[in-house]
Design a protein around this motif. Sequence first.
Motif, PDB file in Angstrom:
ATOM      1  N   ALA A   1      28.954  85.178  35.043  1.00 51.92           N
ATOM      2  CA  ALA A   1      30.114  84.544  34.398  1.00 51.92           C
ATOM      3  C   ALA A   1      31.328  84.507  34.985  1.00 51.92           C
ATOM      4  N   TRP A   2      31.728  85.132  35.822  1.00 49.00           N
ATOM      5  CA  TRP A   2      32.773  85.332  37.006  1.00 49.00           C
ATOM      6  C   TRP A   2      32.482  83.954  37.809  1.00 49.00           C
ATOM      7  N   LEU A   3      31.437  83.952  38.411  1.00 50.35           N
ATOM      8  CA  LEU A   3      31.027  82.513  39.336  1.00 50.35           C
ATOM      9  C   LEU A   3      31.391  81.457  38.577  1.00 50.35           C
ATOM     10  N   LEU A   4      30.785  81.380  37.357  1.00 41.79           N
ATOM     11  CA  LEU A   4      30.859  80.211  36.638  1.00 41.79           C
ATOM     12  C   LEU A   4      32.335  79.721  36.357  1.00 41.79           C
ATOM     13  N   ALA A   5      33.186  80.799  35.994  1.00 44.30           N
ATOM     14  CA  ALA A   5      34.366  80.715  35.824  1.00 44.30           C
ATOM     15  C   ALA A   5      35.470  80.351  37.109  1.00 44.30           C
ATOM     16  N   ALA A   6      34.827  81.073  38.142  1.00 43.12           N
ATOM     17  CA  ALA A   6      35.673  80.727  39.272  1.00 43.12           C
ATOM     18  C   ALA A   6      35.342  78.950  39.881  1.00 43.12           C
ATOM     19  N   ARG A   7      33.948  78.595  39.390  1.00 45.94           N
ATOM     20  CA  ARG A   7      33.760  77.128  39.761  1.00 45.94           C
ATOM     21  C   ARG A   7      34.611  76.371  38.941  1.00 45.94           C
ATOM     22  N   ARG A   8      34.547  76.522  37.649  1.00 44.09           N
ATOM     23  CA  ARG A   8      35.458  75.911  36.899  1.00 44.09           C
ATOM     24  C   ARG A   8      36.946  75.881  37.233  1.00 44.09           C
ATOM     25  N   ARG A   9      37.473  77.030  37.501  1.00 46.92           N
ATOM     26  CA  ARG A   9      39.025  77.144  38.007  1.00 46.92           C
ATOM     27  C   ARG A   9      39.138  76.365  39.182  1.00 46.92           C
ATOM     28  N   ARG A  10      38.063  76.095  40.191  1.00 48.89           N
ATOM     29  CA  ARG A  10      38.509  75.476  41.527  1.00 48.89           C
ATOM     30  C   ARG A  10      38.542  73.869  41.367  1.00 48.89           C
TER      31      ARG A  10
END
Length: 206
Positions: free
Chosen positions: A16-25
């Motif tokens: 979930a953190w990885l997916l959120a980080a990708r969206r944030r970037r």
Amino acid sequence: MRAGLALGLGVGLGLAWLLAARRRRAVREVLFFPSRPCCTEELLAEAEGCDGRPATCPCPLPRSDCSLSRLLRRLLAARRSLELCLFAFSSPELGRAVCVLHRRGVRIRVVTDSQYMALRGSQIGVLRLLGIQVRHNQDVAFMHHKFAIVDKKVLITGSLNWTVEAIHNNKENVVITEDAEYVQPFLDEFERIWEECNPGNYTFFS
Ligand SMILES: [Zn+2]
């Protein structure tokens, strides 16, 4: 059993953190000009990084972000390549940023307009003297694009010519995106124009 649950939870949270980080970037930004007056000297001097000390500028302009400093930061983020397709290029600040990238080893290619590249204040001569590859159109129609591609990943495009006048006086817009559906056609078009402007294809030699 409890350890298995904890492990599963940990993996789930990590994903979930990885997916959120990708969206944030995902880069999506809109800039409007004229840029508010702000100091870009410290930003540029730090990027030039002569002595590693924090740069200081005695001018009274605000240090807060402005459209010009945001545009500079997007360019200075380049690590591998920079494609520039610019009708007019006379902004000394943007010229300095391109020089910094060249010294860093970023591969830079510039396509510009044959009639505008020799005007007073043009940065094109400066870039050529540094050994940066510059090509220009050879027809009478303007090479009127104003776009840049950073690391083949981030597109910077809009109405803004990279001139002092446009940055500080004109009403202009710039869109910055890493959406591949926009970036790829611009990359393809750059390669097409780059080849079209290859001196080997100049018709006035034949
Ligand atoms: Zn300053």
